[in-house]
Scaffold this motif. Structure first.
Motif, short mmCIF file in Angstrom:
data_model
loop_
_atom_site.label_atom_id
_atom_site.label_comp_id
_atom_site.label_asym_id
_atom_site.label_seq_id
_atom_site.Cartn_x
_atom_site.Cartn_y
_atom_site.Cartn_z
N ALA A 1 0.83 -1.21 0.00
CA ALA A 1 0.00 0.00 0.00
C ALA A 1 0.86 1.26 0.00
N LEU A 2 1.91 1.27 0.81
CA LEU A 2 2.81 2.42 0.85
C LEU A 2 3.48 2.66 -0.49
N GLY A 3 3.89 1.57 -1.15
CA GLY A 3 4.55 1.72 -2.45
C GLY A 3 3.67 2.43 -3.45
N SER A 4 2.40 2.05 -3.49
CA SER A 4 1.47 2.66 -4.44
C SER A 4 1.10 4.09 -4.06
N ALA A 5 0.89 4.33 -2.75
CA ALA A 5 0.40 5.63 -2.30
C ALA A 5 1.50 6.68 -2.15
N VAL A 6 2.68 6.26 -1.71
CA VAL A 6 3.73 7.22 -1.36
C VAL A 6 4.65 7.54 -2.54
N THR A 7 4.85 6.59 -3.45
CA THR A 7 5.79 6.83 -4.56
C THR A 7 5.46 8.09 -5.37
N PRO A 8 4.19 8.33 -5.73
CA PRO A 8 3.91 9.59 -6.43
C PRO A 8 4.27 10.83 -5.61
N GLN A 9 4.06 10.76 -4.30
CA GLN A 9 4.42 11.89 -3.44
C GLN A 9 5.94 12.11 -3.45
N ALA B 1 8.13 15.37 -4.57
CA ALA B 1 9.08 15.98 -3.63
C ALA B 1 10.50 16.02 -4.18
N PHE B 2 10.88 14.97 -4.91
CA PHE B 2 12.28 14.84 -5.34
C PHE B 2 12.50 15.08 -6.82
N GLY B 3 11.41 15.31 -7.57
CA GLY B 3 11.60 15.72 -8.95
C GLY B 3 11.59 14.64 -9.99
N GLY B 4 10.69 13.67 -9.88
CA GLY B 4 10.55 12.71 -10.96
C GLY B 4 10.52 11.27 -10.50
N TRP B 5 10.30 10.38 -11.47
CA TRP B 5 10.14 8.96 -11.14
C TRP B 5 11.45 8.30 -10.70
N ARG B 6 12.59 8.79 -11.19
CA ARG B 6 13.85 8.15 -10.83
C ARG B 6 14.15 8.25 -9.33
N PRO B 7 14.17 9.44 -8.74
CA PRO B 7 14.39 9.50 -7.29
C PRO B 7 13.25 8.89 -6.49
N ALA B 8 12.03 8.94 -7.03
CA ALA B 8 10.89 8.35 -6.31
C ALA B 8 11.07 6.85 -6.15
N LEU B 9 11.39 6.15 -7.24
CA LEU B 9 11.57 4.71 -7.16
C LEU B 9 12.88 4.34 -6.47
N GLY B 10 13.92 5.12 -6.70
CA GLY B 10 15.20 4.82 -6.08
C GLY B 10 15.21 5.02 -4.57
N SER B 11 14.31 5.87 -4.07
CA SER B 11 14.27 6.16 -2.64
C SER B 11 13.98 4.91 -1.80
N TRP B 12 13.30 3.94 -2.37
CA TRP B 12 12.96 2.74 -1.61
C TRP B 12 14.19 1.91 -1.28
N ALA B 13 15.32 2.17 -1.93
CA ALA B 13 16.55 1.47 -1.59
C ALA B 13 16.98 1.78 -0.16
#
Length: 412
Positions: free
Chosen positions: A167-175, A179-191
């Motif tokens: 649920a967090l992955g789906s809801a928080v990734t767009p946020q 916040a960080f300027g695009g899909w790359r930092p959004a997906l990479g942040s989960w590391a």
């Protein structure tokens, strides 16, 4: 509990990877429990976070719908192969080291896939989901070996953390993208979450077994009778594959269906996060209730009817009530917990449970791998979402039939 049913089916094959429990493992139970929860939180965001960002990824990379289908198919292919790779790795390195390696692969894959073009994204996703697939198999074995008096409690906590992470992955990734300027930092942040789990695991799992031994249980899982000619085993396998086909098509594409209906990207992510979250109470409450009954077919059909209603609404009037459709679809997808429970209930012995689990998950996930790819292909060919959603409606009807048969009180 549901997840225990799913993964403990593989325990005879994995028991050889675990040493006899030591006092250090029990004494470190609180820290190990934290490590298990943190690890479970990592098992879905790498998958569910992609859906809300998929259109942005395709636009930024200039990628085709076929590429998107391959991207959303990779997790199921990895899950299909995990049952073969996990026992081998655990026997050679020890189960604690194996999970540490898997978490390292997850973190590395999450970083790798945001560094370059379409093929690097695919490669990084393959590495990350391979790590997830290994952990899916190994963590429940740790729960049984390290929390023998609290298997139900820890399995419930593990299940809730896994679904909550989805649920967090789906809801928080767009946020995160905003916040960080695009899909790359959004997906990479989960590391970062994966690295935290890795640190906790290294501290907590020192005693989970570094000198694996090969037991009679492991030998028994590798031989014995085959279920490939068993009718009930194939019924369970088809049921498992059908529900997984629907679930992974939904995870890959439903946020985009909602966005095309006028729902904002952030709201689509939140709605699909709700779909994942609904599975938590179903897994913790409905599946144990169903398991105590003689048959589970009625529960399976009931959840399938919810899925039919939600999918029909999404197909015919997606903008009328996206929240209602999401709630109904979430209830329908919660049949996953019953699919796992059925695997354990249809076998009399641990060895047969291992064989049935390997067959159902291996063949089932291979079939499910077609879901996201075929859904996207039908959308591309038809120029809309009606045809692929109609396909899922037909699949749900067949799923309920096989689920009702799989839920009958019989044994392989």
């Amino acid at each position: 509990m549901p997840v225990e049913s799913r993964e403990s089916a593989l325990e005879p094959e994995l028991d050889g990877a675990i040493e006899t429990r030591t006092p250090g493992v029990v004494a470190g139970g609180a820290l190990l429990a934290v490590a298990v929860v943190l690890t479970a939180l990592n098992l879905r965001p790498a998958i569910t976070g992609v859906g809300p960002m998929l259109a942005e990824m395709r636009a930024g990379l200039g990628a085709s719908v076929v590429w998107a289908g391959v991207l959303t198919t990779l997790p199921t292919l990895c899950f299909a192969g995990a049952g073969l790779a996990a026992p081998l790795l655990a026997r050679r390195a020890g189960i604690g080291a194996a999970i540490a390696v898997a978490l390292t692969a997850l973190a590395a894959g999450l970083v790798l896939r945001v560094l370059d073009g379409p093929y690097v994204v695919l490669g990084g996703t393959l590495v990350a989901t391979a790590g997830i697939a290994l952990i899916n198999v190994l963590i429940p074995v740790v729960i049984k070996g390290s929390f023998p008096a609290r298997i139900g409690l820890m399995t419930g906590v593990y299940t809730a953390a896994l679904q909550g992470g989805g649920a967090l992955g789906s809801a928080v990734t767009p946020q995160l993208g905003d916040a960080f300027g695009g899909w790359r930092p959004a997906l990479g942040s989960w590391a970062v979450v994966a690295v935290v789990a890795l640190a906790a695991w290294i501290l907590a799992a020192r005693g989970t077994g570094r000198a694996p031994r090969h037991t009679e249980a492991a030998e028994g899982a590798e031989g014995g009778r085959s279920l490939l000619r068993n009718r009930l085993a194939w019924i369970v396998t088809v049921f498992f594959g059908l529900q997984a086909f629907y679930a992974y098509a939904a995870m890959g594409w439903f946020p985009q269906v909602l966005m095309d209906a006028g729902v904002s990207r952030d709201d689509a992510g939140l709605l699909f996060g709700l779909v994942s979250l609904i599975a938590v109470p179903i897994s913790l409450v409905v599946a144990p209730m169903a398991a105590r009954q003689r048959g589970q077919g009625g529960w399976i059909v009931l959840l399938g009817l919810f899925g039919l209603a939600g999918t029909t609404g999404l197909m015919l009037a997606p903008a009328w009530s996206p929240l209602l459709w999401s709630l109904l679809i979430g209830l329908g997808m919660s049949v996953f917990s019953l699919a796992l429970t059925v695997i354990a209930l249809r076998a009399r012995t641990g060895a047969d449970t291992a064989r049935l689990s390997g067959m159902a998950q291996g063949f089932g996930y291979l079939f499910a791998a077609l879901g996201p790819f075929l859904f996207g292909l039908l959308h591309d060919a038809a120029g809309g979402w009606t045809v692929p959603l109609a396909m899922l409606l037909g699949l749900l009807v067949v799923q309920m039939v096989f689920g009702a048969l799989a839920g009958r009180h019989r044994f392989v």
